[in-house]
Write a protein that holds these residues in place. Structure first.
Motif, PDB file in Angstrom:
ATOM      1  N   TYR A 220      -1.893  -0.852 -12.325  1.00  0.00           N
ATOM      2  CA  TYR A 220      -2.564   0.387 -12.692  1.00  0.00           C
ATOM      3  C   TYR A 220      -2.442   0.640 -14.190  1.00  0.00           C
ATOM      4  N   PHE A 221      -3.557   1.063 -14.794  1.00  0.00           N
ATOM      5  CA  PHE A 221      -3.578   1.459 -16.197  1.00  0.00           C
ATOM      6  C   PHE A 221      -4.126   2.882 -16.277  1.00  0.00           C
ATOM      7  N   SER A 222      -3.411   3.727 -16.993  1.00  0.00           N
ATOM      8  CA  SER A 222      -3.801   5.136 -17.078  1.00  0.00           C
ATOM      9  C   SER A 222      -4.737   5.380 -18.252  1.00  0.00           C
ATOM     10  N   ILE A 223      -5.646   6.308 -18.057  1.00  0.00           N
ATOM     11  CA  ILE A 223      -6.485   6.844 -19.131  1.00  0.00           C
ATOM     12  C   ILE A 223      -6.058   8.303 -19.304  1.00  0.00           C
TER      13      ILE A 223
ATOM     14  N   PRO B 109       7.667   7.891 -21.206  1.00  0.00           N
ATOM     15  CA  PRO B 109       6.950   8.221 -19.965  1.00  0.00           C
ATOM     16  C   PRO B 109       5.520   8.678 -20.203  1.00  0.00           C
ATOM     17  N   THR B 110       4.669   8.347 -19.238  1.00  0.00           N
ATOM     18  CA  THR B 110       3.310   8.865 -19.221  1.00  0.00           C
ATOM     19  C   THR B 110       3.331  10.245 -18.568  1.00  0.00           C
ATOM     20  N   ILE B 111       2.600  11.170 -19.133  1.00  0.00           N
ATOM     21  CA  ILE B 111       2.525  12.517 -18.564  1.00  0.00           C
ATOM     22  C   ILE B 111       1.492  12.477 -17.443  1.00  0.00           C
ATOM     23  N   VAL B 112       1.983  12.371 -16.227  1.00  0.00           N
ATOM     24  CA  VAL B 112       1.109  12.149 -15.079  1.00  0.00           C
ATOM     25  C   VAL B 112       0.060  13.250 -14.948  1.00  0.00           C
ATOM     26  N   GLU B 113       0.453  14.482 -15.233  1.00  0.00           N
ATOM     27  CA  GLU B 113      -0.477  15.603 -15.078  1.00  0.00           C
ATOM     28  C   GLU B 113      -1.659  15.520 -16.044  1.00  0.00           C
ATOM     29  N   GLU B 114      -1.532  14.717 -17.106  1.00  0.00           N
ATOM     30  CA  GLU B 114      -2.600  14.614 -18.095  1.00  0.00           C
ATOM     31  C   GLU B 114      -3.465  13.359 -17.907  1.00  0.00           C
ATOM     32  N   ILE B 115      -3.159  12.553 -16.907  1.00  0.00           N
ATOM     33  CA  ILE B 115      -3.977  11.371 -16.635  1.00  0.00           C
ATOM     34  C   ILE B 115      -5.349  11.821 -16.139  1.00  0.00           C
ATOM     35  N   GLU B 116      -6.395  11.257 -16.720  1.00  0.00           N
ATOM     36  CA  GLU B 116      -7.766  11.616 -16.349  1.00  0.00           C
ATOM     37  C   GLU B 116      -8.380  10.636 -15.352  1.00  0.00           C
ATOM     38  N   ALA B 117      -7.955   9.390 -15.410  1.00  0.00           N
ATOM     39  CA  ALA B 117      -8.470   8.367 -14.501  1.00  0.00           C
ATOM     40  C   ALA B 117      -7.516   7.182 -14.534  1.00  0.00           C
ATOM     41  N   LEU B 118      -7.671   6.291 -13.561  1.00  0.00           N
ATOM     42  CA  LEU B 118      -6.839   5.091 -13.503  1.00  0.00           C
ATOM     43  C   LEU B 118      -7.742   3.864 -13.344  1.00  0.00           C
TER      44      LEU B 118
ATOM     45  N   LEU C 165       0.813  -1.210   0.000  1.00  0.00           N
ATOM     46  CA  LEU C 165       0.000   0.000   0.000  1.00  0.00           C
ATOM     47  C   LEU C 165       0.852   1.267   0.000  1.00  0.00           C
ATOM     48  N   ARG C 166       2.012   1.201   0.627  1.00  0.00           N
ATOM     49  CA  ARG C 166       2.864   2.397   0.685  1.00  0.00           C
ATOM     50  C   ARG C 166       3.377   2.811  -0.690  1.00  0.00           C
ATOM     51  N   ASP C 167       3.298   1.899  -1.671  1.00  0.00           N
ATOM     52  CA  ASP C 167       3.793   2.197  -3.008  1.00  0.00           C
ATOM     53  C   ASP C 167       2.704   2.653  -3.965  1.00  0.00           C
ATOM     54  N   LEU C 168       1.471   2.824  -3.494  1.00  0.00           N
ATOM     55  CA  LEU C 168       0.393   3.270  -4.366  1.00  0.00           C
ATOM     56  C   LEU C 168       0.739   4.639  -4.949  1.00  0.00           C
ATOM     57  N   PRO C 169       0.353   4.881  -6.195  1.00  0.00           N
ATOM     58  CA  PRO C 169       0.732   6.144  -6.839  1.00  0.00           C
ATOM     59  C   PRO C 169       0.140   7.359  -6.145  1.00  0.00           C
ATOM     60  N   ASP C 170       0.923   8.428  -6.127  1.00  0.00           N
ATOM     61  CA  ASP C 170       0.498   9.674  -5.501  1.00  0.00           C
ATOM     62  C   ASP C 170      -0.255  10.516  -6.522  1.00  0.00           C
ATOM     63  N   THR C 171      -1.375   9.999  -6.960  1.00  0.00           N
ATOM     64  CA  THR C 171      -2.223  10.695  -7.929  1.00  0.00           C
ATOM     65  C   THR C 171      -3.563  10.984  -7.278  1.00  0.00           C
ATOM     66  N   GLN C 172      -4.285  11.949  -7.831  1.00  0.00           N
ATOM     67  CA  GLN C 172      -5.557  12.349  -7.234  1.00  0.00           C
ATOM     68  C   GLN C 172      -6.738  12.136  -8.172  1.00  0.00           C
ATOM     69  N   VAL C 173      -6.525  11.466  -9.291  1.00  0.00           N
ATOM     70  CA  VAL C 173      -7.612  11.225 -10.241  1.00  0.00           C
ATOM     71  C   VAL C 173      -8.459  10.042  -9.774  1.00  0.00           C
ATOM     72  N   PRO C 174      -9.690   9.917 -10.272  1.00  0.00           N
ATOM     73  CA  PRO C 174     -10.542   8.788  -9.872  1.00  0.00           C
ATOM     74  C   PRO C 174      -9.934   7.451 -10.269  1.00  0.00           C
ATOM     75  N   GLU C 175     -10.061   6.474  -9.374  1.00  0.00           N
ATOM     76  CA  GLU C 175      -9.620   5.117  -9.654  1.00  0.00           C
ATOM     77  C   GLU C 175     -10.835   4.196  -9.709  1.00  0.00           C
ATOM     78  N   ILE C 176     -10.898   3.376 -10.744  1.00  0.00           N
ATOM     79  CA  ILE C 176     -11.941   2.355 -10.882  1.00  0.00           C
ATOM     80  C   ILE C 176     -11.250   1.007 -10.757  1.00  0.00           C
ATOM     81  N   ALA C 177     -11.562   0.284  -9.697  1.00  0.00           N
ATOM     82  CA  ALA C 177     -10.867  -0.975  -9.421  1.00  0.00           C
ATOM     83  C   ALA C 177     -11.688  -2.173  -9.876  1.00  0.00           C
TER      84      ALA C 177
END
Length: 235
Positions: free
Chosen positions: A65-68, A80-89, A16-28
């Motif tokens: 994790y897969f980025s949208i 690299p994926t542009i993290v700032e442009e990720i809309e959801a995971l 869990l400590r390695d989960l990405p530090d992103t704030q977009v919605p996640e659908i699991a």
């Protein structure tokens, strides 16, 4: 073209400590091993090898994790994926319930899955994948009951309905709806649980699942889909 088709591998974690530090919605996506979770993810994202389906179910112990947004599907995997442009995971959780996995691995998965679904603020909704011939196993119910107190939506996808005849499909959908409706909070209000039929083999329910996931992730202009889950188009 669906936005889900933009899905691209982002990262994999085992703690869990390695989960990405992103704030977009996640659908699991969660489900028993052999329920068809990887197949469902791949067909919804229109990519054959996005989610890994192991020849030995239950061996994958990681959260994938897969980025949208933030990258193109055809982009080289090392770019690299542009993290700032990720809309959801989209989040592929480890399959559970496979008998040949060691006890220590099962305990690790249980802790990992339980903590993630109960405590991850970014988690917007859970997609629970169940084999339509064997829905609501003990572990499926455990997942429901872990997640229900968050008040967030669960959308159940009953896979492999091509293995059932029409009457059996109708009955299993009806029974699943009744099962989900039986869950109420302390005020007697129902939880935001929905369910549909699905078959990767016969391409049943793909559009419905696509629309539901996009709505839950906030990737559509519309609010929640208004059509009843498990509509006639799925039967």
């Amino acid at each position: 073209m669906s936005k889900l088709w933009q899905a691209r591998f982002f990262t994999t974690v085992n703690q869990l400590r390695d989960l990405p530090d992103t704030q977009v919605p996640e659908i699991a996506f969660a489900g028993r091993s052999n329920a068809g979770k990887s197949t469902a993810i791949n067909i919804l994202c229109n990519q054959k090898g996005l989610a890994f389906a192991s020849k030995t179910p239950g061996r994958t112990q990681h959260i994938n994790y897969f980025s949208i947004g933030g990258a193109h599907v055809a982009q080289h995997r090392k770019d690299p994926t542009i993290v700032e442009e990720i809309e959801a995971l989209l989040v592929d959780l480890p399959g559970y319930g496979y008998a040949e996995v060691s006890g220590s691995a099962k305990l690790h998965w249980q802790r990992l899955l339980g903590d993630y679904v109960q405590r991850r603020d970014q988690l917007a909704a859970l997609i629970l994948i169940m084999d339509s011939r064997r829905p609501f196993t003990e572990l499926d119910v455990q997942m429901l009951e872990w997640f229900a107190p968050t008040g967030k939506p669960i959308h159940c996808i009953l896979t492999k309905v091509d293995k059932l005849n029409r009457n059996d499909s109708i009955n299993v959908l009806r029974q699943a709806k009744a099962k989900l409706d039986s869950y109420v909070d302390e005020d007697g209000e129902g939880f935001p649980f929905t369910v549909q039929l699905f078959s990767a083999q016969n391409r049943i329910g793909i559009d419905e699942a696509n629309d539901k996931i996009l709505a839950l992730a906030g990737l559509t202009e519309d609010a929640e889909p208004t059509s009843d889950s498990g509509s006639d188009s799925n039967e």
